[in-house]
Design a protein around this motif. Structure first.
Motif, short mmCIF file in Angstrom:
data_model
loop_
_atom_site.label_atom_id
_atom_site.label_comp_id
_atom_site.label_asym_id
_atom_site.label_seq_id
_atom_site.Cartn_x
_atom_site.Cartn_y
_atom_site.Cartn_z
N THR A 1 0.63 -1.14 0.00
CA THR A 1 0.11 -0.04 0.02
C THR A 1 1.06 1.12 0.11
O THR A 1 0.40 2.19 -0.68
N LEU A 2 2.06 1.24 0.72
CA LEU A 2 2.86 2.24 0.68
C LEU A 2 4.18 2.02 0.03
O LEU A 2 5.03 1.27 0.44
N GLY A 3 3.99 2.59 -1.27
CA GLY A 3 4.92 2.15 -2.43
C GLY A 3 6.08 3.45 -1.98
O GLY A 3 6.09 4.47 -1.13
N PRO A 4 7.20 3.50 -2.83
CA PRO A 4 7.97 4.43 -2.81
C PRO A 4 7.89 5.90 -2.89
O PRO A 4 8.25 6.83 -2.15
N ALA A 5 6.47 6.23 -3.34
CA ALA A 5 5.95 7.46 -3.48
C ALA A 5 5.70 8.18 -2.03
O ALA A 5 5.70 9.11 -1.97
N GLY A 6 5.36 6.95 -1.27
CA GLY A 6 4.85 7.44 -0.05
C GLY A 6 5.73 7.17 1.05
O GLY A 6 5.30 7.56 2.35
N PHE A 7 7.16 6.99 0.81
CA PHE A 7 8.26 6.86 1.68
C PHE A 7 8.63 7.98 2.31
O PHE A 7 9.04 8.02 3.54
#
Lengths: 203, 546
Positions: free
Chosen positions: A167-173
């Motif tokens: 659900t939390l990919g690199p974009a949400g890191f």
């Protein structure tokens, strides 16, 4: 941001993995409220420090060994969460998970140490929140700090689970860095408490 | 709302109005919900005030027993501060801030909804105490040791603590949301120096909320621990201190006064220029004074405690800081007056209420300076003189400004104009009723009538002032009745307002009335403090001169 653009962002520029301006501003505001909250509890602790009423005082019952171990746990955990944030800024999924797990472990270590300390206070010294003003102020202050450590650790577990599910990919890191800010704040409060509560009580 | 009808949604799938309100995350709907909810609490608080005045109209009236009277003044104060004053201002802020800065919504729409519901249910929880064995009877300031378990054995104080805790968390959420929205979501070109003054004041207001609310939360948690777990923070029999509670409470409570009045200043700063047909006099000094007020307000809390027995050094320091806050406040008043000076004044209802605000708030400010003078404070503390002072500040300030704001922005929110004839009735009745209620309290107070008493003996010379006060409440009630009739009639059959009924200059008037859910189809680039003026007058735009 959809998955396609997220991947492009991750592959082209690491700078875009940082927290958004909104997240940063909101976290600064939130930490300000937390600082105001803890300041009030600390002022109240100090207000009664000289006159805690009948019963044990801080100097009589507080021990420096256990909080020293706790401090080591928390200071180290500030380092490990910084490593998690660095892994996040590089888009390294496994690195984030690994360093967050280490941080959670250290947080649990700190909580265990606090538990041992409280057990000693309650069973050996018979100090509880009702005993006197030292008990009231001490357990409230240290209790709220331990509560914040617990909340921080739970937040990290949620982040780890979200990464595991994808659900939390690199974009949400970027959020990992914000969790890190919160964690550094909680550690910073502990350093203040170390002085206000434990150093003051040294004989 | 009206836009929904024009879309192609199948009627069966369209959520009911109730469902829309409960599930909404639109800042405009939430803003209106804030206004409606605070209106509801305002009715309750007004009723409580009226009952108190009914009891105090004659000596030895015996219409209410003393316990009920304590409950009434506690709930009246608590409601007006926490469930009317703040939410009505947060409501206007919610509705207007994104529109004024050209944003589509607040930074965190769902947090925004959460904040509203926390406030609303916190209020309901406090009021539920009436059905759970009695309302709080400790005063809105909850002084220790009255709140200790020894003096307040029933659950009423716990309802007070829990209700305020819940709604306080909602308020802090709103504060964080405002700062984030204003800092990160302004339209292209809208630098901090071009921010509408209302937005400036909401920004300082939100910062004050962020700094001042957590100490109250902490103090209330300590009180809850005292009452539920047997801690001793404010338990004077075990060495706890009543003074600590006062310090912590007023460290919140004094900035709270500015939290309640800064957005009101903001509304006046938007309305006075538009109805004077001039730019505001000294934009920079108004904004700077706001920041100054924000800072100083955090350092004056102990002026509520001159009579408590602090050292005279502390008294002097806090008196000095309190005098100091009159400087930025005075700067603002002079700026508003200078804006009026030489303007082409239009005395429409928003302007009337703004002028009412200016004169009434000035009177409240002057008695504030009297009270900051320690010897005078010692003489009149806890008398009706203080009651008169803070009603002139909070009612004459906040409520008059909110009324101005309501008449000014109602056409934007509803798409319909309010009736000007009824508005004038509303204004003059309110001005007369307000002065009739709170003016005589100065005299009753100077004659020594203490606040919070439920009855008094004849022969002190207080009777006539109390009778006038009670009469004033009836006039005020009539004023608000006129307002509600006006709103009801306007919603049913008011004249359509159009996008910009007042020929105003800020961005909220650049979109439809009421605005579409996404606010702006195209966000205009901002090049001056009056973006809409620039659009209307391309031949003579402001940015040439700024």
């Amino acid at each position: 941001m959809n998955a396609a653009t997220a991947t492009t962002a991750a592959s082209t520029s690491h700078a875009e993995l940082g927290p958004s301006a909104r997240g940063k501003v909101a976290m600064v505001c939130f930490l300000t409220t937390e600082a105001a909250f803890f300041s009030t509890l600390i002022v109240s602790y100090l207000f009664y420090y000289r006159n805690p009423g009948p019963g044990p005082t801080a100097a009589e019952v507080l021990d420096f060994k256990l909080p020293a171990i706790g401090t080591v746990c928390l200071v180290t955990s500030s380092l490990t969460i910084a490593l998690a944030a660095r892994a996040a800024s590089r888009g390294q999924r496994d690195g984030v998970t690994r360093w967050l797990l280490v941080t959670v472990t250290l947080a649990i270590g700190f909580l265990i140490v606090t538990g041992i300390e409280w057990k000693g206070l309650i069973y050996d010294h018979h100090v509880t929140i009702t005993t006197n003003l030292f008990g009231s102020t001490y357990f409230t202050l240290i209790g709220f700090h331990a509560g914040h450590v617990t909340m921080g650790a739970m937040t990290m577990l949620v982040v780890i689970e979200l990464i595991r599910r994808g659900t939390l990919g690199p974009a949400g890191f970027g959020s990992v860095e914000l969790v890190g800010w919160y964690w550094h704040f909680v550690d910073g409060v502990w350093i203040v408490l170390l002085f206000v509560v434990y150093f003051l009580a040294l004989k | 709302m009206s836009t929904l009808e024009s879309t192609n949604v199948v009627p069966a799938a369209r959520p009911s109005l109730f469902e829309q309100c409960v599930t909404t995350v639109d800042h405009k709907v939430l803003g209106i919900l804030y206004l409606l909810a605070s209106g509801l609490f305002f009715l309750a608080a007004g009723l409580e005030a009226a009952l108190m005045r009914w009891q105090l109209m004659q000596p030895h009236a015996g219409k209410l027993d003393p316990d009920t009277f304590n409950e009434l003044f506690t709930m009246h104060g608590t409601t007006m501060v926490f469930f009317v004053g703040m939410p009505v201002l947060v409501g206007f802020g919610n509705y207007l801030v994104p529109l004024m800065i050209g944003a589509r919504d607040m930074a965190f729409p769902r947090l925004n909804a959460l904040g509203f519901w926390l406030f609303f249910f916190g209020g309901l929880l406090t009021y539920y105490s009436f059905f759970a064995g009695g309302a709080p009877d400790i005063g809105w300031f909850g002084y220790a040791p009255l709140t200790a378990y020894a003096f307040s054995r029933d659950t009423s104080t716990d309802y007070w603590i829990l209700g305020l805790l819940v709604s306080g968390i909602g308020t802090v959420a709103a504060g964080i949301n405002f700062v984030t929205t204003i800092v990160t979501m302004r339209a292209p070109g809208m630098t901090l120096g071009k921010l509408p003054l209302f937005v400036w004041m909401m920004l300082v207001d939100a910062v004050l909320i962020i700094v001042a609310f957590p100490p109250l939360t902490a103090a209330q948690i300590m009180l809850l621990l005292d009452r539920s777990l047997g801690a001793h923070f404010f338990d004077t029999q075990e060495g706890g201190s009543a003074l600590l509670w006062q310090h912590l409470f007023w460290f919140f409570g004094h900035p709270e006064v500015y939290i309640l009045v800064l957005p009101a200043f903001g509304m006046i700063s938007e309305i006075v220029p538009v109805f004077s047909r001039k730019v505001i006099f000294g934009y920079e000094s108004v904004a700077a004074a706001t920041v100054g007020i924000g800072f100083i307000s955090l350092g004056v809390w102990a002026h509520h405690m001159f009579a408590v027995g602090m050292s005279s050094t502390l008294d002097a320091i806090f008196a000095g800081a309190t005098f100091l806050i009159a400087v930025p406040t005075g700067i603002k008043v002079f700026n508003w007056v200078a804006t009026l000076y030489g303007g082409k004044l239009r005395l429409d209802s928003p302007m009337l209420f703004s002028l009412g605000f200016l004169s009434m708030f000035l009177l409240g400010g002057l008695t504030g300076i009297m009270l900051a003078t320690v010897p005078i404070d010692w003489q009149v503390t806890d008398t009706y003189f203080v009651v008169a002072h803070f009603h002139y500040v909070l009612f004459g300030g906040t409520i008059f400004a909110v009324m101005a704001g309501l008449y000014y922005w109602f056409p934007k929110m509803s798409g319909r104009l309010l009736d000007e004839r009824l508005a004038r009735w509303n204004f003059w009745l309110l001005l007369a009723g307000f002065n009739l209620t709170f003016g005589p309290m100065h005299f009753a107070g100077l004659l020594g009538m203490p606040r919070r008493i439920y009855t008094y003996a004849e022969g002190n010379g207080w009777e006539v002032w109390n009778q006038l006060s009670t009469l004033g409440v009836i006039v005020q009630g009539a004023a608000f009745l006129v307002l509600f009739v006006n709103i009801g009639r306007s919603l049913r059959s008011g004249k359509p307002a159009g996008d910009d009924p007042w020929d105003a200059w800020t961005l909220e008037w650049a979109t439809a009335s009421p605005p579409a859910p996404y606010n702006f189809e195209v966000v205009p680039e901002v090049r001056s403090r009056r973006p809409l003026w620039d659009l209307k007058h391309p031949d003579d735009p402001d940015w040439r001169y700024e």
